[in-house]
Design a protein around this motif. Sequence first.
Motif, PDB file in Angstrom:
ATOM      1  N   ILE A   1       3.706   9.936   4.778  1.00 18.88           N
ATOM      2  CA  ILE A   1       5.104   9.530   4.891  1.00 18.88           C
ATOM      3  C   ILE A   1       5.856   9.913   3.621  1.00 18.88           C
ATOM      4  CG2 ILE A   1       6.674   7.601   5.244  1.00 18.88           C
ATOM      5  CD1 ILE A   1       4.494   6.121   6.687  1.00 18.88           C
ATOM      6  N   GLN A   2       6.954  10.613   3.786  1.00 14.56           N
ATOM      7  CA  GLN A   2       7.788  11.031   2.666  1.00 14.56           C
ATOM      8  C   GLN A   2       8.526   9.839   2.088  1.00 14.56           C
ATOM      9  OE1 GLN A   2       8.316  14.225   1.378  1.00 14.56           O
ATOM     10  NE2 GLN A   2       9.694  13.374  -0.160  1.00 14.56           N
ATOM     11  N   ALA A   3       8.511   9.706   0.762  1.00 14.51           N
ATOM     12  CA  ALA A   3       9.284   8.669   0.081  1.00 14.51           C
ATOM     13  C   ALA A   3      10.560   9.287  -0.479  1.00 14.51           C
ATOM     14  CB  ALA A   3       8.465   8.047  -1.045  1.00 14.51           C
ATOM     15  N   VAL A   4      11.694   8.679  -0.162  1.00 16.16           N
ATOM     16  CA  VAL A   4      12.990   9.114  -0.675  1.00 16.16           C
ATOM     17  C   VAL A   4      13.458   8.028  -1.637  1.00 16.16           C
ATOM     18  CG1 VAL A   4      15.334   9.814  -0.091  1.00 16.16           C
ATOM     19  CG2 VAL A   4      13.445  10.281   1.507  1.00 16.16           C
ATOM     20  N   PHE A   5      13.232   8.254  -2.929  1.00 15.41           N
ATOM     21  CA  PHE A   5      13.542   7.234  -3.930  1.00 15.41           C
ATOM     22  C   PHE A   5      15.039   7.133  -4.189  1.00 15.41           C
ATOM     23  CE2 PHE A   5       9.171   8.657  -5.077  1.00 15.41           C
ATOM     24  CZ  PHE A   5       8.515   7.445  -4.884  1.00 15.41           C
ATOM     25  N   PRO A   6      15.538   5.933  -4.507  1.00 17.44           N
ATOM     26  CA  PRO A   6      14.803   4.666  -4.563  1.00 17.44           C
ATOM     27  C   PRO A   6      14.497   4.140  -3.167  1.00 17.44           C
ATOM     28  CG  PRO A   6      17.126   4.262  -4.945  1.00 17.44           C
ATOM     29  CD  PRO A   6      16.966   5.757  -4.865  1.00 17.44           C
TER      30      PRO A   6
ATOM     31  N   LYS B   1       0.837  -1.209   0.000  1.00 15.78           N
ATOM     32  CA  LYS B   1       0.000   0.000   0.000  1.00 15.78           C
ATOM     33  C   LYS B   1       0.870   1.257   0.000  1.00 15.78           C
ATOM     34  CE  LYS B   1      -3.964  -2.220   2.210  1.00 15.78           C
ATOM     35  NZ  LYS B   1      -4.845  -2.280   3.410  1.00 15.78           N
ATOM     36  N   ALA B   2       1.925   1.249   0.788  1.00 16.13           N
ATOM     37  CA  ALA B   2       2.858   2.377   0.773  1.00 16.13           C
ATOM     38  C   ALA B   2       3.527   2.497  -0.588  1.00 16.13           C
ATOM     39  CB  ALA B   2       3.906   2.204   1.867  1.00 16.13           C
ATOM     40  N   GLN B   3       3.887   1.368  -1.158  1.00 15.97           N
ATOM     41  CA  GLN B   3       4.532   1.333  -2.477  1.00 15.97           C
ATOM     42  C   GLN B   3       3.611   1.881  -3.564  1.00 15.97           C
ATOM     43  OE1 GLN B   3       6.510  -2.438  -3.420  1.00 15.97           O
ATOM     44  NE2 GLN B   3       5.413  -2.404  -5.358  1.00 15.97           N
ATOM     45  N   ALA B   4       2.298   1.701  -3.393  1.00 16.61           N
ATOM     46  CA  ALA B   4       1.328   2.211  -4.362  1.00 16.61           C
ATOM     47  C   ALA B   4       1.068   3.704  -4.195  1.00 16.61           C
ATOM     48  CB  ALA B   4       0.018   1.438  -4.238  1.00 16.61           C
ATOM     49  N   GLY B   5       1.610   4.300  -3.122  1.00 14.34           N
ATOM     50  CA  GLY B   5       1.444   5.731  -2.900  1.00 14.34           C
ATOM     51  C   GLY B   5       0.308   6.099  -1.978  1.00 14.34           C
ATOM     52  N   TYR B   6      -0.330   5.110  -1.369  1.00 14.13           N
ATOM     53  CA  TYR B   6      -1.485   5.401  -0.521  1.00 14.13           C
ATOM     54  C   TYR B   6      -1.117   6.185   0.733  1.00 14.13           C
ATOM     55  CZ  TYR B   6      -3.867   1.853  -3.379  1.00 14.13           C
ATOM     56  OH  TYR B   6      -4.392   1.119  -4.413  1.00 14.13           O
ATOM     57  N   LEU B   7       0.141   6.124   1.146  1.00 17.19           N
ATOM     58  CA  LEU B   7       0.573   6.829   2.350  1.00 17.19           C
ATOM     59  C   LEU B   7       1.345   8.104   2.034  1.00 17.19           C
ATOM     60  CD1 LEU B   7       1.807   3.845   4.569  1.00 17.19           C
ATOM     61  CD2 LEU B   7      -0.494   4.781   4.334  1.00 17.19           C
ATOM     62  N   ASP B   8       1.270   8.557   0.786  1.00 24.90           N
ATOM     63  CA  ASP B   8       2.082   9.701   0.367  1.00 24.90           C
ATOM     64  C   ASP B   8       1.760  10.964   1.150  1.00 24.90           C
ATOM     65  OD1 ASP B   8       4.047  10.765  -1.650  1.00 24.90           O
ATOM     66  OD2 ASP B   8       2.347  12.095  -2.060  1.00 24.90           O
ATOM     67  N   GLY B   9       0.522  11.130   1.590  1.00 26.28           N
ATOM     68  CA  GLY B   9       0.163  12.302   2.372  1.00 26.28           C
ATOM     69  C   GLY B   9       0.670  12.256   3.794  1.00 26.28           C
TER      70      GLY B   9
ATOM     71  N   GLY C   1      13.080  -7.105  14.236  1.00 27.06           N
ATOM     72  CA  GLY C   1      12.697  -5.707  14.361  1.00 27.06           C
ATOM     73  C   GLY C   1      11.537  -5.309  13.489  1.00 27.06           C
ATOM     74  N   TYR C   2      10.911  -4.224  13.919  1.00 26.85           N
ATOM     75  CA  TYR C   2       9.893  -3.521  13.134  1.00 26.85           C
ATOM     76  C   TYR C   2      10.528  -2.200  12.742  1.00 26.85           C
ATOM     77  CZ  TYR C   2       5.631  -0.776  12.253  1.00 26.85           C
ATOM     78  OH  TYR C   2       4.667   0.046  11.694  1.00 26.85           O
ATOM     79  N   VAL C   3      11.193  -2.194  11.592  1.00 25.43           N
ATOM     80  CA  VAL C   3      12.077  -1.091  11.217  1.00 25.43           C
ATOM     81  C   VAL C   3      11.302  -0.039  10.429  1.00 25.43           C
ATOM     82  CG1 VAL C   3      14.335  -0.507  10.248  1.00 25.43           C
ATOM     83  CG2 VAL C   3      13.939  -2.793  11.143  1.00 25.43           C
ATOM     84  N   ARG C   4      10.379   0.606  11.114  1.00 26.64           N
ATOM     85  CA  ARG C   4       9.638   1.710  10.491  1.00 26.64           C
ATOM     86  C   ARG C   4      10.213   3.031  10.961  1.00 26.64           C
ATOM     87  NH1 ARG C   4       5.681   5.047  12.045  1.00 26.64           N
ATOM     88  NH2 ARG C   4       4.844   3.823  13.768  1.00 26.64           N
ATOM     89  N   GLU C   5      10.486   3.889   9.994  1.00 25.49           N
ATOM     90  CA  GLU C   5      10.920   5.250  10.298  1.00 25.49           C
ATOM     91  C   GLU C   5       9.853   6.223   9.792  1.00 25.49           C
ATOM     92  OE1 GLU C   5      15.388   5.694  10.119  1.00 25.49           O
ATOM     93  OE2 GLU C   5      15.110   4.080   8.664  1.00 25.49           O
ATOM     94  N   ASP C   6      10.113   7.521   9.905  1.00 25.42           N
ATOM     95  CA  ASP C   6       9.127   8.517   9.488  1.00 25.42           C
ATOM     96  C   ASP C   6       9.276   8.896   8.021  1.00 25.42           C
ATOM     97  OD1 ASP C   6       7.956   8.592  11.994  1.00 25.42           O
ATOM     98  OD2 ASP C   6       9.320  10.151  12.720  1.00 25.42           O
ATOM     99  N   PHE C   7       9.966   8.066   7.270  1.00 20.43           N
ATOM    100  CA  PHE C   7      10.100   8.240   5.834  1.00 20.43           C
ATOM    101  C   PHE C   7      10.303   6.860   5.229  1.00 20.43           C
ATOM    102  CE2 PHE C   7      14.216   8.560   7.829  1.00 20.43           C
ATOM    103  CZ  PHE C   7      15.040   7.776   7.051  1.00 20.43           C
ATOM    104  N   LEU C   8      10.051   6.749   3.922  1.00 20.79           N
ATOM    105  CA  LEU C   8      10.280   5.500   3.208  1.00 20.79           C
ATOM    106  C   LEU C   8      11.605   5.592   2.474  1.00 20.79           C
ATOM    107  CD1 LEU C   8       6.736   4.986   1.587  1.00 20.79           C
ATOM    108  CD2 LEU C   8       7.642   3.831   3.617  1.00 20.79           C
TER     109      LEU C   8
END
Length: 309
Positions: A55-60, A45-53, A89-96
């Motif tokens: 979480i910031q995505a830093v490509f790649p 879902k994050a990969q599809a952009g659903y969380l774009d509003g 671990g649950y390695v979630r940060e505030d950006f992708l």
Amino acid sequence: MKAISYSRYGGPEVLEYGELPDPKVGPDSVLVRVRAASVNPVDWKAQAGYLDGMIQAVFPVVPGWDVSGVVVRPGVSVVEFAEGDEVMGYVREDFLARGTFAEYVAAPVRTLARKPRSLGFEEAAALPLVGLTAYQVLHHALAVRPGETVLVLAAAGGVGSMAVQIARHLGCRVLGAARETGLARVAELGAEPVRFEERGFAEQVRALAPQGVDAVLDTIGGPYLKIAAGLRAPDGRIASVADGEVLGLGGRYFWVRPDPNDLAALADLADEGVLTVRVAERFPLARAADAQRANAEGGLNGKVVVTVP
């Protein structure tokens, strides 16, 4: 290092397998040699952009938040882990950006705990997100107590199966709602099965709990969330990890967060035999797109794991 990454939003077709630079290790991070990572719906879902509003995505972006592996090098400020320690671990940060579908991940120490001794790397990788979600909702959002009746929606799924086991350990009576294919799994986990069906779902629950249920944990949202809200006792609570509409029903919308203490508690429960983790399918890292597809199709009654040779 070998890794899976995507440079634009999309489905499994945007995933690429290839070389990426080894991650840099900050003072409060740990370099982990990944042995396994598990797939969760939030990944695609994050990969599809659903969380774009949110979480910031830093490509790649390297996808994946769940991990198990071995510490290669702790950051200069880290005292909790040493080289050679086995961790999960649950390695979630505030950006992708730096996910777990790779040979190495630089994981903030706050996202890690020691791997349960009783679990292999694949099972350990399948535990963090779903286990933390269930643990935190039951303890913090719903604050369930011994003797209470808890209704878990999608009780055969990843979060649901963890919630059934944890609630039972806390001394609760558990009603587990699932589709026909998951009812045997629900009973195996110690819950009283309730079949999802368009008509008769509410009647099944009322027959088992005529005074209403004390707490509802929803993992699917939609119409069953609204039905379940009406099955509460007068002071019953409801929380959802899937549907913000729960707020209008007087409940809590809950997002899991990394917590090393909660993660360590889950590891202890696994080693005590309270929690079992079921891996349904395994895919090598290069086939991460197929792993995503398998997770999205659902109906597996277990987690999908990506293994890293």
